[in-house]
Design an enzyme around this catalytic site. Sequence first.
Site, PDB file in Angstrom:
ATOM      1  N   GLU A  70       0.540  -1.279  -0.019  1.00  0.00           N
ATOM      2  CA  GLU A  70      -0.338  -0.175  -0.089  1.00  0.00           C
ATOM      3  C   GLU A  70       0.514   1.517  -0.059  1.00  0.00           C
ATOM      4  OE1 GLU A  70      -3.412   1.084   3.189  1.00  0.00           O
ATOM      5  OE2 GLU A  70      -1.429   1.791   3.658  1.00  0.00           O
ATOM      6  N   ASP A 262     -10.118   1.367   6.345  1.00  0.00           N
ATOM      7  CA  ASP A 262      -9.967   1.596   5.027  1.00  0.00           C
ATOM      8  C   ASP A 262     -11.054   2.387   3.782  1.00  0.00           C
ATOM      9  OD1 ASP A 262      -8.082  -0.406   4.535  1.00  0.00           O
ATOM     10  OD2 ASP A 262      -9.080  -1.791   3.821  1.00  0.00           O
TER      11      ASP A 262
END
Length: 381
Positions: A70, A262
């Site tokens: 990420e 998220d």
Amino acid sequence: MQKQLEGTFHTGNYTNLFAEYGFSETEIQNKLNDTWNQMFQGPEETRIYYEAGDSGGYLLDTGNLDVRTEGMSYGMMMAVQLDRKDVFDRIWYWAHTHMLLREGENAGYFAWSCHRDGTKNSNGPAPDGEEFFALALFFASHRWGDGHVPFNYSEQAKELLRICIHKGEDGIGKPMWNPDHKLIKFVPNCEFSDPSYHLPHFYTLFALWAYEEDRAFWTEAAEASRNYLQKACHPVTGLAAEYAYYDGTPNDERGYGHFFSDSYRVAANIGLDAYWFGGSEWHTDTVHRIQAFFTDKSPEDYRRYSLDGTPFEEKALHPVGLLATNAMGSLAAADSPHAKACVELFWQTPIRTGERRYYDNCLYLFSLLALSGHFKIWMPK
């Protein structure tokens, strides 16, 4: 003030929403430079990027003390947008050297988590890293040109995308996109999704630059993701869950069926999709609902929420990231009654310091790039 909704891909006009809201070009550029400097070469309280050896570099998840695909892919996207080839190449070299899985059912993917010394914490991938890697590599190819392996950026991107959708056709491993629904999975061996992984604006570009035989898939994936997001976002609050099934309903089997960390990225993704490829009424309305939901809440009291807006006692882990992504959503709803206030709140908020700074400040810099007109589509020369 709706011209940004025409889509920069077609107009080439990268609206600077900060400037339209009254901030000066000097202020904007100084804030952008200062944020990059604090994150990539600043003191320990703000830095998340570290050089490693003669050729490598990594972004550290300071809350978990590991290196994640990420963050690595985010760092590459930041670097290509700001013309920092030196940093881009260091991050990509480290990722390609330490994170690339070279054997087993996940060969060709990248280990989602590693120690700072490059030792893998997992032999499994996380698809949000792969999709950011791919587009950052395409942009690097278009901005700087391809070099020798592993800096043959466009070939690396095309091969990675091929693996993402064709893995498992030989009976080994699983693809990152469900081949029937054309929807990205949370991880390859799970048949559910994460709404914040859905980047239809990326897939629209993959449909131009992937291997020719894969381009139709990416066109379908872009349409499927835009449709999916409309199902996943609550019709009143606009909030999406961290995990959701392919029909958009929340997946709370592991406690991730609520609006939490998220999920913050969904507003930013909707904003950038509208910015790049033109907004629809749905883009605008959804961002308006999200911003309206937070308009009477202070960042100090942001929480975990059910999708209908019911708050939990649990406080948000990343309030700076949340207010940053809400601001970035304004790219899809610049005339919303809450858009300017969200952008001003973001502008007035400094980057985060301390152990949880990594995720917040990655979202912070992306929002800063986008709202200042610096999150660009880099086309082939």
